[in-house]
Design a protein around this motif. Structure first.
Motif, PDB file in Angstrom:
ATOM      1  N   LEU A   1     -55.478  83.007  12.845  1.00  0.00           N
ATOM      2  CA  LEU A   1     -56.277  81.832  13.162  1.00  0.00           C
ATOM      3  C   LEU A   1     -56.243  81.472  14.643  1.00  0.00           C
ATOM      4  CD1 LEU A   1     -58.012  79.841  11.504  1.00  0.00           C
ATOM      5  CD2 LEU A   1     -56.034  78.325  11.399  1.00  0.00           C
ATOM      6  N   TYR A   2     -55.218  81.944  15.358  1.00  0.00           N
ATOM      7  CA  TYR A   2     -55.041  81.518  16.743  1.00  0.00           C
ATOM      8  C   TYR A   2     -55.106  82.658  17.754  1.00  0.00           C
ATOM      9  CZ  TYR A   2     -53.512  77.231  14.476  1.00  0.00           C
ATOM     10  OH  TYR A   2     -53.456  76.091  13.708  1.00  0.00           O
ATOM     11  N   GLY A   3     -55.549  83.830  17.337  1.00  0.00           N
ATOM     12  CA  GLY A   3     -55.722  84.908  18.303  1.00  0.00           C
ATOM     13  C   GLY A   3     -54.445  85.670  18.584  1.00  0.00           C
ATOM     14  N   ALA A   4     -54.447  86.381  19.721  1.00  0.00           N
ATOM     15  CA  ALA A   4     -53.403  87.347  20.027  1.00  0.00           C
ATOM     16  C   ALA A   4     -52.071  86.673  20.299  1.00  0.00           C
ATOM     17  CB  ALA A   4     -53.822  88.187  21.227  1.00  0.00           C
ATOM     18  N   SER A   5     -51.108  86.885  19.395  1.00  0.00           N
ATOM     19  CA  SER A   5     -49.751  86.373  19.578  1.00  0.00           C
ATOM     20  C   SER A   5     -48.879  86.891  18.451  1.00  0.00           C
ATOM     21  CB  SER A   5     -49.731  84.838  19.578  1.00  0.00           C
ATOM     22  OG  SER A   5     -48.416  84.353  19.498  1.00  0.00           O
TER      23      SER A   5
ATOM     24  N   GLU B   1     -63.032  82.016  18.997  1.00  0.00           N
ATOM     25  CA  GLU B   1     -62.390  81.540  20.219  1.00  0.00           C
ATOM     26  C   GLU B   1     -62.568  82.608  21.290  1.00  0.00           C
ATOM     27  OE1 GLU B   1     -57.860  80.974  21.714  1.00  0.00           O
ATOM     28  OE2 GLU B   1     -58.411  79.787  19.942  1.00  0.00           O
ATOM     29  N   ALA B   2     -62.968  82.188  22.481  1.00  0.00           N
ATOM     30  CA  ALA B   2     -63.164  83.123  23.580  1.00  0.00           C
ATOM     31  C   ALA B   2     -62.588  82.523  24.854  1.00  0.00           C
ATOM     32  CB  ALA B   2     -64.647  83.430  23.770  1.00  0.00           C
ATOM     33  N   GLN B   3     -62.012  83.384  25.686  1.00  0.00           N
ATOM     34  CA  GLN B   3     -61.474  82.972  26.976  1.00  0.00           C
ATOM     35  C   GLN B   3     -61.797  84.026  28.023  1.00  0.00           C
ATOM     36  OE1 GLN B   3     -57.286  82.119  25.259  1.00  0.00           O
ATOM     37  NE2 GLN B   3     -57.420  80.769  27.035  1.00  0.00           N
ATOM     38  N   THR B   4     -61.967  83.591  29.244  1.00  0.00           N
ATOM     39  CA  THR B   4     -62.207  84.517  30.337  1.00  0.00           C
ATOM     40  C   THR B   4     -61.545  83.979  31.595  1.00  0.00           C
ATOM     41  OG1 THR B   4     -63.895  85.694  31.618  1.00  0.00           O
ATOM     42  CG2 THR B   4     -64.402  83.431  30.976  1.00  0.00           C
ATOM     43  N   GLY B   5     -61.061  84.868  32.433  1.00  0.00           N
ATOM     44  CA  GLY B   5     -60.412  84.477  33.675  1.00  0.00           C
ATOM     45  C   GLY B   5     -60.786  85.419  34.799  1.00  0.00           C
ATOM     46  N   ASN B   6     -60.714  84.919  35.996  1.00  0.00           N
ATOM     47  CA  ASN B   6     -61.013  85.706  37.194  1.00  0.00           C
ATOM     48  C   ASN B   6     -59.909  85.412  38.207  1.00  0.00           C
ATOM     49  OD1 ASN B   6     -62.141  87.231  39.194  1.00  0.00           O
ATOM     50  ND2 ASN B   6     -63.951  85.945  39.479  1.00  0.00           N
ATOM     51  N   PHE B   7     -58.822  86.179  38.133  1.00  0.00           N
ATOM     52  CA  PHE B   7     -57.620  85.903  38.888  1.00  0.00           C
ATOM     53  C   PHE B   7     -57.573  86.731  40.184  1.00  0.00           C
ATOM     54  CE2 PHE B   7     -54.929  84.967  34.801  1.00  0.00           C
ATOM     55  CZ  PHE B   7     -55.812  83.950  34.478  1.00  0.00           C
ATOM     56  N   ARG B   8     -56.783  86.232  41.110  1.00  0.00           N
ATOM     57  CA  ARG B   8     -56.481  87.000  42.322  1.00  0.00           C
ATOM     58  C   ARG B   8     -55.003  86.851  42.631  1.00  0.00           C
ATOM     59  NH1 ARG B   8     -59.295  86.574  48.383  1.00  0.00           N
ATOM     60  NH2 ARG B   8     -58.216  88.418  49.253  1.00  0.00           N
ATOM     61  N   THR B   9     -54.335  87.976  42.851  1.00  0.00           N
ATOM     62  CA  THR B   9     -52.916  87.986  43.183  1.00  0.00           C
ATOM     63  C   THR B   9     -52.707  88.758  44.473  1.00  0.00           C
ATOM     64  OG1 THR B   9     -52.239  87.873  40.854  1.00  0.00           O
ATOM     65  CG2 THR B   9     -50.611  88.675  42.417  1.00  0.00           C
TER      66      THR B   9
ATOM     67  N   ASN C   1     -60.016  89.147  33.135  1.00  0.00           N
ATOM     68  CA  ASN C   1     -59.451  89.280  31.801  1.00  0.00           C
ATOM     69  C   ASN C   1     -60.256  88.453  30.814  1.00  0.00           C
ATOM     70  OD1 ASN C   1     -58.426  86.608  32.332  1.00  0.00           O
ATOM     71  ND2 ASN C   1     -56.705  87.568  33.371  1.00  0.00           N
ATOM     72  N   GLY C   2     -60.243  88.882  29.591  1.00  0.00           N
ATOM     73  CA  GLY C   2     -60.972  88.165  28.558  1.00  0.00           C
ATOM     74  C   GLY C   2     -60.377  88.406  27.189  1.00  0.00           C
ATOM     75  N   LEU C   3     -60.499  87.407  26.323  1.00  0.00           N
ATOM     76  CA  LEU C   3     -60.037  87.487  24.943  1.00  0.00           C
ATOM     77  C   LEU C   3     -61.134  86.988  24.021  1.00  0.00           C
ATOM     78  CD1 LEU C   3     -56.466  85.874  25.302  1.00  0.00           C
ATOM     79  CD2 LEU C   3     -56.955  88.306  25.053  1.00  0.00           C
ATOM     80  N   LEU C   4     -61.255  87.607  22.877  1.00  0.00           N
ATOM     81  CA  LEU C   4     -62.200  87.154  21.860  1.00  0.00           C
ATOM     82  C   LEU C   4     -61.534  87.265  20.502  1.00  0.00           C
ATOM     83  CD1 LEU C   4     -65.033  86.269  20.894  1.00  0.00           C
ATOM     84  CD2 LEU C   4     -65.627  88.703  20.751  1.00  0.00           C
ATOM     85  N   SER C   5     -61.625  86.198  19.718  1.00  0.00           N
ATOM     86  CA  SER C   5     -61.077  86.194  18.366  1.00  0.00           C
ATOM     87  C   SER C   5     -62.109  85.592  17.424  1.00  0.00           C
ATOM     88  CB  SER C   5     -59.777  85.389  18.315  1.00  0.00           C
ATOM     89  OG  SER C   5     -59.259  85.351  16.997  1.00  0.00           O
TER      90      SER C   5
ATOM     91  N   LEU D   1     -58.174  85.987   7.991  1.00  0.00           N
ATOM     92  CA  LEU D   1     -58.386  87.268   8.662  1.00  0.00           C
ATOM     93  C   LEU D   1     -59.045  87.018  10.005  1.00  0.00           C
ATOM     94  CD1 LEU D   1     -58.363  90.418   8.497  1.00  0.00           C
ATOM     95  CD2 LEU D   1     -60.688  90.246   7.562  1.00  0.00           C
ATOM     96  N   SER D   2     -58.545  87.696  11.029  1.00  0.00           N
ATOM     97  CA  SER D   2     -59.181  87.600  12.342  1.00  0.00           C
ATOM     98  C   SER D   2     -59.410  88.992  12.899  1.00  0.00           C
ATOM     99  CB  SER D   2     -58.320  86.793  13.316  1.00  0.00           C
ATOM    100  OG  SER D   2     -57.164  87.508  13.685  1.00  0.00           O
ATOM    101  N   MET D   3     -60.432  89.097  13.745  1.00  0.00           N
ATOM    102  CA  MET D   3     -60.690  90.310  14.511  1.00  0.00           C
ATOM    103  C   MET D   3     -60.530  89.945  15.977  1.00  0.00           C
ATOM    104  SD  MET D   3     -62.796  92.182  16.578  1.00  0.00           S
ATOM    105  CE  MET D   3     -64.444  91.521  16.472  1.00  0.00           C
ATOM    106  N   ASN D   4     -59.666  90.668  16.676  1.00  0.00           N
ATOM    107  CA  ASN D   4     -59.297  90.306  18.036  1.00  0.00           C
ATOM    108  C   ASN D   4     -59.639  91.421  19.010  1.00  0.00           C
ATOM    109  OD1 ASN D   4     -57.515  87.750  17.459  1.00  0.00           O
ATOM    110  ND2 ASN D   4     -56.842  89.307  16.002  1.00  0.00           N
ATOM    111  N   GLY D   5     -60.079  91.014  20.176  1.00  0.00           N
ATOM    112  CA  GLY D   5     -60.331  91.952  21.260  1.00  0.00           C
ATOM    113  C   GLY D   5     -59.792  91.393  22.559  1.00  0.00           C
TER     114      GLY D   5
END
Length: 667
Positions: free
Chosen positions: A139-143, A338-346, A367-371, A390-394
């Motif tokens: 239910l909460y994605g990748a963890s 649920e979807a997340q996206t980031g554009n980081f710089r290190t 980076n991006g996540l989709l559940s 049931l979840s499908m995660n990417g």
């Protein structure tokens, strides 16, 4: 000697007393797994930390309150530097919080890179914390390490609160909060300033936090919530000590060694700012259909001069979560995304006396996540609750090292990772609800694991995944409640952290692990003025198969996790105004490396708090004072696991005292 200390402390916890008149053993409603029911009917391992649980301790830290929950271990390497371990998940966390998915007011707070900046919160921000133990991927994605739900529910009264606490080692905490508005538009705000000189050398910390929330009820069917949180944190990092240094002077910062400067010479520290804002809409179409949708945007900036280098991070990210619920009779079905996206710089440079020197690496990270998830539930006659989810995660992370010519590009991608969860509960009576759970967890490497502080991109690191099998029972009445959970988690490609000679971290896959154990808690209120609580954690965590550099660690205990942990508290209300709170926590010895050749000693922590409350028409005042680590134990809370040259130890404060006051108008 250890056994005598345990027996003595248990005796104290059962005889010294204390229960605030704000605490009763009534039913606890939880939000976890979107079930929003009494805990007795939830098929799963859940621990709840509420306002009255925080009241037993000083207001400056969440650490002791979370450590009183079975299966949960929160560590503080130095003021402001936290780690959160749920059933052993801190194997991946040399610093910070990873592999634990956190939600704030129902929206993601963990960034798409897998980091949770829990240190950006003041304890005053929360009045409720739920810890969901075991994989929450359905239910909460990748963890694989669990889920943390943080909330501050809206109150219907208008009030203004202010408080101040001062204590040992130059600690200060000042907070102001308020709830106000109309029945239709409720608002709440909190401001916090915190400072600590720290127990060790080079451990000064300063933190500012501001938060605001509003809820507008447009109609009986529709409501909109908005939340804003901003944090500004600075803390010095003293570095780990080896055993000789720790025993000689646990308060010292890491000294210079070979080519590496001391922590003080490097001006090692963290400068961190975070701004997070979210909007959530809830709509009830009719008695059968409901819909909620929310979006958030956040930015975190971090500067870290360290013994090895000087790192700068710029981490903007955003996400959304939506869920549709249908319910009719005993049936309830929900589906969402649920979807997340980031554009980081290190950027990593040489550390030139605490300033950024010559640029070493410059990385751009997308980076991006989709559940996608679905869950069905039936609450049937006869006390049966059936749940199937049931979840499908990417997940996808792309790192471009633009400081190299030609530009080096690395992509890590995981698609169609399915994570089911099946649970069944049978409530025989108020005294006995028995449940069983089978679930799968999936967790890709975090950005900080693919690109650790060595600045070497780890192109070989794989996602960890595994199956969790669990059985439990809970029940009780208004005076006594118990909760028992037994579990076995078989994890493949477990990610394990290590540290090189400079103190920089890097990560490897550890083959397979078997994490099994028992978690037990009980609450008993024999009289209106007296309340007793106890919790026991038994974690039998082992490497099933793990070999590296011709060394086999098969059968060894996982480092960083005590096999036994106990907590007990006794609360006594001596009068309508005066209360005492006695607490005790015990941690077994902990192995510090994969080879199980080094370990830290067991320790007992004893705390005592007294509170005097005055209530008058229109206001309430509290005066309190307390002491922590009354036995003046020398121990490490936040060991650097697998550290080179045995620099494992980060000494926690010795005996300390605090005192403060709080005033609430409009009570």
């Amino acid at each position: 000697m250890k056994r005598r200390m345990i027996i003595a402390a248990m005796g104290l916890s059962l005889t010294a007393a204390a229960q605030s008149d704000t605490t009763t053993l009534q039913g606890i409603t939880v939000q976890g797994y979107a079930q929003q029911r009494d805990l007795s009917t939830i098929p799963g391992a859940v621990s709840v930390v509420r306002g009255q649980d925080l009241q037993r301790f000083g207001p400056a830290s969440l650490v002791p309150a979370l450590n009183a929950a079975p299966g949960v271990r929160m560590e503080e390497r130095s003021p402001g530097s936290y780690r959160l371990n749920i059933r052993g998940s801190s194997l991946r966390s040399p610093f910070g919080v990873r592999n634990v998915k956190m939600y704030y007011h129902g929206l993601p707070f963990t960034d798409p890179g897998g980091n949770t900046y829990l240190n950006q919160f003041s304890p005053a921000v929360f009045t409720s914390l739920e810890v969901l133990k075991g994989p929450g991927s359905s239910l909460y994605g990748a963890s694989t390490g669990g889920v943390l739900l943080g909330d501050r529910p809206f109150e219907n009264t208008n009030s203004l609160s202010a408080g101040y606490t001062a204590g040992s080692y130059g600690s200060h905490l000042a907070t102001v909060s308020g709830t106000f508005g109309t029945a239709r538009f409720r608002q709440q705000a909190v401001l916090s300033w915190q400072e600590s000189g720290g127990y060790r050398d080079h451990t000064y910390m300063r933190r500012y936090v501001a938060g605001w929330s509003g809820r507008y009820t447009a109609s009986e069917h529709s409501a909109i919530e908005a939340h804003v949180l901003a944090g500004d944190l600075f803390y010095e990092t003293p570095g780990g000590l080896n055993l000789t240094q720790f025993l000689a002077n646990p308060r010292q910062a890491r000294p210079a060694a070979g080519a590496f400067p001391s922590a003080q010479g490097a001006h090692a520290a963290i400068y961190q700012q975070t701004v997070w804002t979210g909007i959530k809409w809830e709509y009830r179409w009719n008695e059968h259909w409901e819909h909620s949708a929310g979006v958030y945007g956040a930015w975190s900036g971090l500067r870290n001069p360290s013994i090895r280098n000087y790192e700068k991070r710029n981490e903007p990210h955003a996400g959304a979560r939506t869920m549709v619920t249908w319910k009719k009779g005993p049936w309830r079905v929900l589906a969402g995304a649920e979807a997340q996206t980031g554009n980081f710089r290190t950027r990593v440079s040489a550390n030139s006396n605490g300033m950024a020197g010559i640029l070493q690496t410059d990385d751009r990270i997308r980076n991006g996540l989709l559940s996608l998830f679905m869950q069905s539930e039936a609450v049937l006659d006869g006390g049966w609750v059936l749940t199937a989810g049931l979840s499908m995660n990417g997940a996808r992370t792309v790192i471009r090292r633009v400081s190299e010519t030609p530009v080096f590009r690395f992509a890590s991608s995981y698609d169609k990772e399915w994570a089911p969860r099946f649970a069944v509960l049978k409530q025989f009576s108020n005294w006995a609800s028995v449940y069983g759970v089978v679930s799968k967890g999936f967790s890709p490497p975090a950005v900080a694991e693919l690109l650790p502080s060595t600045s070497v991109i780890n192109t070989d690191l794989q996602a960890e995944k595994g199956w969790n099998y669990e059985a439990g029972a809970r029940g009780g009445n208004s005076r006594f409640r118990y909760d028992v959970s037994l579990f076995r988690f078989q994890l493949k490609d477990a990610i394990v952290g290590r540290r090189d000679a400079s103190g920089a971290d890097y990560f490897v896959n550890a083959g397979a692990t078997v994490q099994q154990g028992a978690e037990v808690s009980a609450m008993y209120q024999p009289a209106a003025f007296l309340g007793l609580r106890a919790a026991w954690t038994f974690h039998h965590f082992r490497y099933d198969s793990f070999s590296q550099q011709d060394k086999s660690f098969d059968g060894n205990r996982l480092p960083g996790t005590p096999q036994h942990a106990l907590a007990a508290s006794a609360d006594v209300r001596l009068s309508s105004s005066f209360s005492l709170f006695a607490t005790w926590q015990y941690n077994d010895d902990i192995f510090l490396n994969d080879a199980n050749t080094d370990k830290s000693a067991a320790f007992n922590l004893l705390g005592l708090k007294a509170e005097y409350k005055v209530r008058r028409k229109g206001w309430e005042g509290r005066l309190f004072a307390g002491a922590e680590n009354l036995l003046d134990e020398t121990y490490s809370l936040g060991n650097d696991i697998n550290a080179a040259a045995g620099r494992y130890y980060n000494a926690a404060p010795g005996r300390s005292i605090y005192a403060g006051f709080a005033v609430q108008l409009g009570k």
